[in-house]
Write a protein that holds these residues in place. Sequence first.
Motif, PDB file in Angstrom:
ATOM      1  N   LYS A 161       0.949  -1.232  -0.074  1.00 53.21           N
ATOM      2  CA  LYS A 161      -0.011   0.079  -0.043  1.00 53.21           C
ATOM      3  C   LYS A 161       0.803   1.289  -0.099  1.00 53.21           C
ATOM      4  O   LYS A 161       1.942   1.219   0.553  1.00 53.21           O
ATOM      5  N   SER A 216       2.057   9.796  -0.825  1.00 51.58           N
ATOM      6  CA  SER A 216       0.761  10.561  -0.890  1.00 51.58           C
ATOM      7  C   SER A 216       1.721  11.999  -0.996  1.00 51.58           C
ATOM      8  O   SER A 216       2.733  12.174  -0.734  1.00 51.58           O
ATOM      9  N   THR A 272      -6.959   5.636  -3.584  1.00 49.41           N
ATOM     10  CA  THR A 272      -7.794   5.988  -2.525  1.00 49.41           C
ATOM     11  C   THR A 272      -7.119   5.071  -1.187  1.00 49.41           C
ATOM     12  O   THR A 272      -6.971   4.015  -0.990  1.00 49.41           O
ATOM     13  N   ASP A 273      -6.693   6.065  -0.339  1.00 47.19           N
ATOM     14  CA  ASP A 273      -5.993   5.605   0.803  1.00 47.19           C
ATOM     15  C   ASP A 273      -6.881   4.991   1.646  1.00 47.19           C
ATOM     16  O   ASP A 273      -8.025   5.065   2.188  1.00 47.19           O
ATOM     17  N   PRO A 274      -6.591   3.086   1.987  1.00 50.01           N
ATOM     18  CA  PRO A 274      -7.401   2.630   2.637  1.00 50.01           C
ATOM     19  C   PRO A 274      -7.991   3.092   3.996  1.00 50.01           C
ATOM     20  O   PRO A 274      -8.866   2.647   4.591  1.00 50.01           O
ATOM     21  N   LYS A 275      -7.027   3.634   4.483  1.00 52.56           N
ATOM     22  CA  LYS A 275      -7.278   4.184   6.096  1.00 52.56           C
ATOM     23  C   LYS A 275      -8.104   5.399   6.269  1.00 52.56           C
ATOM     24  O   LYS A 275      -8.951   5.580   6.640  1.00 52.56           O
ATOM     25  N   THR A 276      -7.561   6.505   5.299  1.00 50.01           N
ATOM     26  CA  THR A 276      -8.120   7.839   5.512  1.00 50.01           C
ATOM     27  C   THR A 276      -9.217   7.935   4.205  1.00 50.01           C
ATOM     28  O   THR A 276     -10.020   9.080   4.420  1.00 50.01           O
ATOM     29  N   GLU A 296      -8.583   9.200   1.703  1.00 51.86           N
ATOM     30  CA  GLU A 296      -8.082  10.379   0.915  1.00 51.86           C
ATOM     31  C   GLU A 296      -7.737   9.759  -0.622  1.00 51.86           C
ATOM     32  O   GLU A 296      -7.251   8.785  -0.765  1.00 51.86           O
TER      33      GLU A 296
END
Length: 434
Positions: free
Chosen positions: A163, A201, A287-291, A293
């Motif tokens: 990731k 990012s 797409t950031d899996p945590k945020t 974003e």
Amino acid sequence: MAGNLLEKIVSLCKRRGFVFPNSEIYGGVRGIYDFGPVGVEMVNNLKKLWWREMVQKRENVVGIDGAIITHPRVWEASGHVKNFTDPLVECQKCHKRFRQDEVKGKKCPVCGGSLSEPKKFNILVEAKLGVLEEEKQTYYLRGEACQTIYLDYENVLRSTRQKIPFGIAQIGKAFRNEITPKNFLFRQREFEQWDMQFFTSPKEMEKWFAYWKKERFLWYQKLLNHKKNIRFREHGPEELAHYAKKAVDIEYKTPFAGWKEWEGIHWRGDWDLSRHGQYSKHDFTYTDPKTGEKFIPQIVETSGGVDRTFLFLLLDAYEEEEREGQKRTILHLHPQLAPFKAAVFPLLANKKELRDKAREVFSLLSPLFMVDWDDNGNIGKRYRRQDEIGTPWCLTIDFKTLKDDTITVRDRDTMQQKRIKIEKLKTFFKENLT
Ligand code: ATP
């Protein structure tokens, strides 16, 4: 010595089998070389070290090995094809090229060197694919290895558990119609690059740029005997690509042209994936899996030359020494880079017992690393030969060996000799080769 050091290296490379001019019997091809039996060992060692540093020891970097030929649109997206059609001027000193309309006057905006007349430079090397003459299509041999990484980026993302942030590393050939191939392996038309593209990012770009800059510098410095011959050079605003906030070169102090680029650490931003997105109509939004974003991944690149490293390390390792009236040439190569870690000598070539014992030693070590066998000429000559190719240890099997199973281990740098039991040899190399 500095003035003609490069000539000495070129001659040593040919004499001892490091590097040969390609197609020499036909007069050679400018800027193309072959690695010989000793050179291929060293270059493989170098690549292994890089891979260990950049991939093996890191959880967040994976490797690929991409093809040399890619879809021709890749080079339109990268900007390389466009540059064909623009007349460019080239600085005779630093070899940077500029669009004619971007420079004022006849002086290089970077180093002040004089500029060539404008020409249409064709840097990419073309290849035709297709069996029927009329169906042949123009492709290009990749002008820089990194493009394959951008093309494979999503497949890597999907096929691994990586990731963002993570990196993709690759060692591979690149081809450029260099206008002035010169200085041996320094500027060739076919060469190899080691690249790592780190996807991050936008928020973390600064952090990773600083991180890789430091990591790469320390790694190169570790390989050098003369630690002062390496430095950073920040690119000035006139040199920066429009998408780059910063760029820095790691430079080596060459004896033939002063400080020269060894590796570039580049802030590429989202330029590469955006361009490939635009040209291929593919959406690279991540797409950031945590945020949650969403962003187009940004890239920090580390891009260096394998052959250039090979050359710089030979320049760094070369020494001519005179001790007690005896002259010798030595390559003080890091043992992990040396083509052979050891050379095995039976004291006398015509004594069967010595040869048999020496064969035993050769067979014991050769599964572990490259070992040379030399029974030609007197021991002094054999030492000189091994010093010149950087073999760290020479092992001589003599009459004492037949009695007590000890052999002489002679150190390349100190020339000191000590006797070691054959059964202790594996431990000796384990301790000294880390
Ligand atoms: P230079 O300014 O010396 O032409 P570059 O800026 O074009 O180099 P990059 O495109 O950033 O080089 O390539 C990355 C690395 O690949 C360089 O740092 C160098 O080590 C190596 N390299 C580039 N061109 C050549 C070449 N013609 N022969 C050998 N190595 C090369």
